[in-house]
Scaffold this active site. Structure first.
Site: not given
Length: 313
Positions: A59, A142, A160
């Site tokens: 990520e 996020y 996102d």
């Protein structure tokens, strides 16, 4: 992006805000999840064997960076530093060299700080829950939601750029979302998210992949979209262009300070130290730009002054 276990199927309908447009129905959600089950890319961080740490690393790497560039670097990192303790103990200079040209190298520093916090505060195990994750260095809204959904398989509102674009088109008929993430978008994403835990994870995976592969910013392939058949408000409206001033122009890279910072970092990765005079040759016509970028790298902790030279920390 878009990680987690095999895509589950469930008859449970998502909790959709009654005020939300009809495009976002339980059928739309199921259509996107079914599409993902057939079209999802086979990425190693989506493997059921991928650890929460492996997913967290992916990520961070995938922020503003395409999968094709991340994949080889992620594989190398997981081979070298498969656990938070491994990265926590690594020399920072080696971490920055391994990051190579992935871009935004401050992410590498934050990732190592995050690993050290996980070791120090959580016994080397990625903590569970968005609040605990957000307390880690470099982890924002996020990333905390993504790790919660894709690593721990819990319900979380993951939003996102790709998801924002799909929701803007399918639900509101806009070509692009607003430049900044708004409270209204957060409410919409929350309303669409299925209540069932496994179904919510599947939706997050699927809608993110749809935005990455089909509902792209500049060349959407609507004929291949599971929502094109009467389920997308933007298609139903004739695919109107973004209002003037809202279209995102391509950002120039050549000649920017970001490009120069990258050149300086490349030079530092290739040597134990580099003289400032040698760095000035990177742009003889604008030595002030080189000096400005040198200073910014030192300020960011990405470089250290050693007399008249610079080196990695």
């Amino acid at each position: 992006m878009g990680y987690g276990p095999e895509v589950p199927r469930s008859p449970a309908a998502p909790a959709v805000d009654p005020a939300a447009p009809a495009a976002l129905t339980a059928g739309s959600v199921e259509a996107v999840i079914s599409w993902f089950a057939e079209q999802a890319r086979d990425l190693p961080w989506r493997s059921p064997e991928a650890s929460p740490w492996a997913i967290l690393v992916s990520e961070i790497m995938l922020q503003q960076t395409p999968v094709v560039r991340v994949l080889p670097r992620w594989l190398e990192w997981m081979e070298r530093w498969p656990h938070p303790a491994d990265l926590a103990d690594a020399p920072t200079a080696e971490v920055l060299r391994a990051w190579d040209r992935l871009g935004y190298p401050r992410r590498a520093l934050r990732l190592q700080e995050c690993a050290r916090a996980i070791v120090r505060e959580h016994g080397g195990v990625v903590p569970r829950g968005e609040q605990a994750l957000r307390a880690l260095p470099g982890i924002g809204e996020y990333t905390a939601a993504a790790v919660t959904a894709f690593a721990h398989h819990d319900r979380a509102v993951v939003v996102d750029t790709n998801i924002r674009r799909v929701l803007a088109r399918a639900a509101t008929g806009r070509a692009l979302p607003a430049p900044s993430y708004s409270a209204a978008e957060r409410r919409l994403a929350t309303a669409v998210l299925p209540e069932a835990r496994e179904q919510s994870v599947a939706w997050n995976q699927a809608v993110m992949e749809l935005g990455a592969l089909v509902c792209t910013a500049r060349a959407p392939r609507c004929a291949q979209c599971p929502l094109a058949d009467g389920r997308c408000a933007w298609v139903a409206a004739g695919r109107p262009a973004a209002p003037e001033g809202e279209a995102r122009p391509r950002q120039a890279f050549a000649g920017t300070d970001r490009e120069m910072r990258g050149k300086i970092m490349a030079a530092l990765r290739g040597a134990s130290q580099v003289e400032s005079a040698d760095l000035d040759r990177l742009d003889p016509a604008d030595p002030a730009r080189v000096a400005r970028c040198r200073d910014s790298l030192v300020a960011d902790g990405l470089a250290v002054r050693e007399g008249s030279a610079l080196r990695l920390p």
